[in-house]
Design a protein around this motif. Structure first.
Motif, mmCIF file in Angstrom:
data_model
loop_
_atom_site.group_PDB
_atom_site.id
_atom_site.type_symbol
_atom_site.label_atom_id
_atom_site.label_comp_id
_atom_site.label_asym_id
_atom_site.label_seq_id
_atom_site.Cartn_x
_atom_site.Cartn_y
_atom_site.Cartn_z
ATOM 1 N N ALA A 43 34.545 -37.746 7.399
ATOM 2 C CA ALA A 43 33.794 -38.833 8.040
ATOM 3 C C ALA A 43 32.897 -38.290 9.148
ATOM 4 N N LEU A 44 33.379 -37.306 9.909
ATOM 5 C CA LEU A 44 32.540 -36.702 10.948
ATOM 6 C C LEU A 44 31.353 -35.959 10.347
ATOM 7 N N ALA A 45 31.581 -35.271 9.232
ATOM 8 C CA ALA A 45 30.480 -34.550 8.581
ATOM 9 C C ALA A 45 29.418 -35.525 8.077
ATOM 10 N N VAL A 46 29.856 -36.608 7.450
ATOM 11 C CA VAL A 46 28.905 -37.600 6.938
ATOM 12 C C VAL A 46 28.199 -38.297 8.098
ATOM 13 N N SER A 47 28.923 -38.544 9.191
ATOM 14 C CA SER A 47 28.276 -39.179 10.342
ATOM 15 C C SER A 47 27.228 -38.255 10.959
ATOM 16 N N GLY A 48 27.446 -36.957 10.895
ATOM 17 C CA GLY A 48 26.428 -36.018 11.370
ATOM 18 C C GLY A 48 25.157 -36.112 10.544
ATOM 19 N N ALA A 49 25.329 -36.221 9.223
ATOM 20 C CA ALA A 49 24.164 -36.350 8.347
ATOM 21 C C ALA A 49 23.434 -37.666 8.580
ATOM 22 N N THR A 50 24.188 -38.756 8.720
ATOM 23 C CA THR A 50 23.539 -40.047 8.951
ATOM 24 C C THR A 50 22.876 -40.096 10.325
ATOM 25 N N GLY A 51 23.500 -39.470 11.310
ATOM 26 C CA GLY A 51 22.899 -39.416 12.641
ATOM 27 C C GLY A 51 21.610 -38.623 12.658
ATOM 28 N N TYR A 52 21.597 -37.532 11.910
ATOM 29 C CA TYR A 52 20.380 -36.722 11.825
ATOM 30 C C TYR A 52 19.247 -37.518 11.162
ATOM 31 N N TYR A 53 19.578 -38.262 10.110
ATOM 32 C CA TYR A 53 18.550 -39.054 9.443
ATOM 33 C C TYR A 53 18.068 -40.189 10.348
ATOM 34 N N ALA A 54 18.986 -40.818 11.096
ATOM 35 C CA ALA A 54 18.582 -41.863 12.041
ATOM 36 C C ALA A 54 17.647 -41.283 13.102
ATOM 37 N N TYR A 55 17.945 -40.093 13.581
ATOM 38 C CA TYR A 55 17.066 -39.426 14.552
ATOM 39 C C TYR A 55 15.681 -39.196 13.956
ATOM 40 N N ARG A 56 15.635 -38.764 12.702
ATOM 41 C CA ARG A 56 14.342 -38.528 12.055
ATOM 42 C C ARG A 56 13.562 -39.829 11.890
ATOM 43 N N ILE A 57 14.244 -40.934 11.623
ATOM 44 C CA ILE A 57 13.553 -42.221 11.519
ATOM 45 C C ILE A 57 12.972 -42.614 12.871
#
Length: 82
Positions: free
Chosen positions: A54-68
């Motif tokens: 869950a932490l790994a997936v949250s890192g990926a989603t957080g990175y994409y949110a930052y890019r948005i």
């Protein structure tokens, strides 16, 4: 124009609207926060493997949110789980 130079293709300054950016940014930010909360909940119930996932997936989603939020995402992807 001199020989050997090609015209540079132009890309719109904003590939998507402010409304879309806000909607998708909030959606991905929500999923980031939800996954972080789920990870720590899993850690407290001795589900370490799932918590790390869950932490790994949250890192990926957080990175994409930052890019948005910083206009770096080329495409907006809708992510929802029922």
């Amino acid at each position: 124009m001199t020989t050997g130079q090609q015209p540079v293709p132009t890309r719109p300054a904003t590939p998507y609207s402010q409304g879309k950016r806000a909607f998708y940014g909030l959606t991905w930010t929500f999923w980031t926060i939800a996954l972080i909360a789920a990870a720590f909940t899993m850690f407290t119930t001795d589900l370490v493997g799932q918590g790390l996932l869950a932490l790994a997936v949250s890192g990926a989603t957080g990175y994409y949110a930052y890019r948005i939020w910083t206009w770096q995402a080329r495409r907006l992807i809708f992510f929802i789980i029922f």
